[in-house]
Write a protein that holds these residues in place. Structure first.
Motif, PDB file in Angstrom:
ATOM      1  N   UNK A  62      10.761   7.891  -2.409  1.00  0.00           N
ATOM      2  CA  UNK A  62      10.561   8.626  -3.510  1.00  0.00           C
ATOM      3  C   UNK A  62       9.837   7.796  -4.616  1.00  0.00           C
ATOM      4  N   UNK A  63       8.980   8.088  -5.408  1.00  0.00           N
ATOM      5  CA  UNK A  63       8.454   7.164  -6.536  1.00  0.00           C
ATOM      6  C   UNK A  63       9.759   6.637  -7.493  1.00  0.00           C
ATOM      7  N   UNK A  64      10.582   7.279  -7.846  1.00  0.00           N
ATOM      8  CA  UNK A  64      11.914   6.720  -8.312  1.00  0.00           C
ATOM      9  C   UNK A  64      12.617   5.436  -7.749  1.00  0.00           C
ATOM     10  N   UNK A  65      12.708   5.936  -6.244  1.00  0.00           N
ATOM     11  CA  UNK A  65      13.547   4.817  -5.726  1.00  0.00           C
ATOM     12  C   UNK A  65      12.659   3.625  -5.683  1.00  0.00           C
ATOM     13  N   UNK A  66      11.331   3.809  -5.312  1.00  0.00           N
ATOM     14  CA  UNK A  66      10.367   2.505  -5.303  1.00  0.00           C
ATOM     15  C   UNK A  66      10.304   1.753  -6.631  1.00  0.00           C
ATOM     16  N   UNK A  67      10.489   2.443  -7.653  1.00  0.00           N
ATOM     17  CA  UNK A  67      10.246   1.956  -8.903  1.00  0.00           C
ATOM     18  C   UNK A  67      11.470   1.152  -9.276  1.00  0.00           C
ATOM     19  N   UNK A  68      12.884   1.781  -8.863  1.00  0.00           N
ATOM     20  CA  UNK A  68      14.015   1.088  -9.400  1.00  0.00           C
ATOM     21  C   UNK A  68      14.548  -0.030  -8.335  1.00  0.00           C
ATOM     22  N   UNK A  69      14.023   0.170  -7.089  1.00  0.00           N
ATOM     23  CA  UNK A  69      14.182  -0.753  -6.090  1.00  0.00           C
ATOM     24  C   UNK A  69      13.219  -1.858  -5.726  1.00  0.00           C
ATOM     25  N   UNK A  92       0.656  -1.217   0.049  1.00  0.00           N
ATOM     26  CA  UNK A  92       0.031  -0.019  -0.273  1.00  0.00           C
ATOM     27  C   UNK A  92       1.015   1.146  -0.074  1.00  0.00           C
ATOM     28  N   UNK A  93       1.700   1.311   0.831  1.00  0.00           N
ATOM     29  CA  UNK A  93       2.608   2.553   0.957  1.00  0.00           C
ATOM     30  C   UNK A  93       3.694   2.817  -0.234  1.00  0.00           C
ATOM     31  N   UNK A  94       4.179   1.502  -0.579  1.00  0.00           N
ATOM     32  CA  UNK A  94       4.822   1.554  -1.894  1.00  0.00           C
ATOM     33  C   UNK A  94       4.084   2.185  -3.123  1.00  0.00           C
ATOM     34  N   UNK A  95       2.771   1.625  -3.219  1.00  0.00           N
ATOM     35  CA  UNK A  95       2.202   2.185  -4.323  1.00  0.00           C
ATOM     36  C   UNK A  95       1.540   3.793  -4.168  1.00  0.00           C
ATOM     37  N   UNK A  96       1.399   4.165  -3.062  1.00  0.00           N
ATOM     38  CA  UNK A  96       1.053   5.554  -2.761  1.00  0.00           C
ATOM     39  C   UNK A  96       2.109   6.470  -3.049  1.00  0.00           C
ATOM     40  N   UNK A  97       3.486   6.115  -2.568  1.00  0.00           N
ATOM     41  CA  UNK A  97       4.700   6.772  -2.908  1.00  0.00           C
ATOM     42  C   UNK A  97       5.028   6.877  -4.280  1.00  0.00           C
ATOM     43  N   UNK A  98       4.614   5.678  -5.335  1.00  0.00           N
ATOM     44  CA  UNK A  98       4.569   5.753  -6.649  1.00  0.00           C
ATOM     45  C   UNK A  98       3.681   6.547  -7.457  1.00  0.00           C
ATOM     46  N   UNK A  99       2.418   6.632  -7.272  1.00  0.00           N
ATOM     47  CA  UNK A  99       1.425   6.924  -7.882  1.00  0.00           C
ATOM     48  C   UNK A  99       0.660   8.289  -7.059  1.00  0.00           C
ATOM     49  N   UNK A 100       0.136   7.955  -6.029  1.00  0.00           N
ATOM     50  CA  UNK A 100      -0.715   8.985  -5.372  1.00  0.00           C
ATOM     51  C   UNK A 100       0.003  10.268  -4.921  1.00  0.00           C
ATOM     52  N   UNK A 101       1.122  10.192  -4.140  1.00  0.00           N
ATOM     53  CA  UNK A 101       1.847  11.347  -3.478  1.00  0.00           C
ATOM     54  C   UNK A 101       2.392  12.332  -4.583  1.00  0.00           C
ATOM     55  N   UNK A 102       3.004  11.721  -5.600  1.00  0.00           N
ATOM     56  CA  UNK A 102       3.512  12.532  -6.779  1.00  0.00           C
ATOM     57  C   UNK A 102       2.310  13.471  -7.544  1.00  0.00           C
TER      58      UNK A 102
END
Length: 189
Positions: A159-166, A51-61
């Motif tokens: 960060x969205x980028x960090x979550x998408x990369x790692x 949930x938090x990973x998806x929020x950081x990638x999609x919602x917060x930005x």
């Protein structure tokens, strides 16, 4: 995906997940034995991580423009703290000394975080984002959750980028560990 899921917007999806998270907190606290408690806690850990990973990638930005940097930065800070505490709780285990007290503090922090999202971030998104975009964001959240780690990894950042990369490589490792754990638990009974 069901027709109902296709019509669901990102805010409704996240509110539903917030309710599921609250229910899992209750299940952990109400568990009658260590096995029930461990099972509920593992479900909670998995749901919070994805949930938090998806929020950081999609919602917060997306919410930065609508709710503002200060609101989003505060949510990211809360999520970073929660990842650390959740990792500590995971390492401690449900039978560990002090688990219940630390878990109660963690629950309060997570519920406060959800309340802030629901009162500050989500209304701004709903007010400033068209319905079709909100529905597409729900699909993006589901996709992000499908490739998200199932455990907290505080070193990955918020960060969205960090979550998408790692996220995807770590998610593969987490899901393999989950499968092995589940197999062991099913065959040790």
């Amino acid at each position: 995906m069901t027709a109902a899921a296709q019509k669901q917007d990102v805010i409704d999806l996240l509110l539903s997940q917030h309710n599921e998270i609250k229910s899992l907190f209750t299940r952990v606290k109400a568990a009658r034995d260590s096995e029930q408690k461990r099972e509920a806690f593992q479900q909670l850990v998995r749901l919070l991580a994805v949930h938090e990973s998806a929020e950081e990638q999609v919602v917060h930005p997306s919410a930065r423009d609508d709710a503002g940097d200060a609101v989003v930065d505060a949510r990211l800070h809360e999520e970073a703290e929660a990842k650390h505490v959740l990792a500590d709780l995971y390492d401690l285990g449900v039978d560990g000394p002090g688990f219940d007290a630390k878990f109660a503090e963690f629950e309060r922090a997570v519920l406060d975080h959800a309340t802030h999202e629901e009162k500050e971030e989500f209304p701004a998104l709903r007010r400033n984002t068209d319905a079709n975009t909100l529905r597409r964001m729900a699909g993006a959240v589901r996709a992000a959750e499908a490739t998200a780690p199932t455990r907290p990894h505080s070193q990955a950042g918020e960060s969205a980028a960090g979550n998408m990369l790692v996220g995807p490589p770590v998610a593969i490792f987490d899901r393999m560990r989950d499968a092995v754990r589940d197999w062991r638990e099913a065959h040790q009974r």
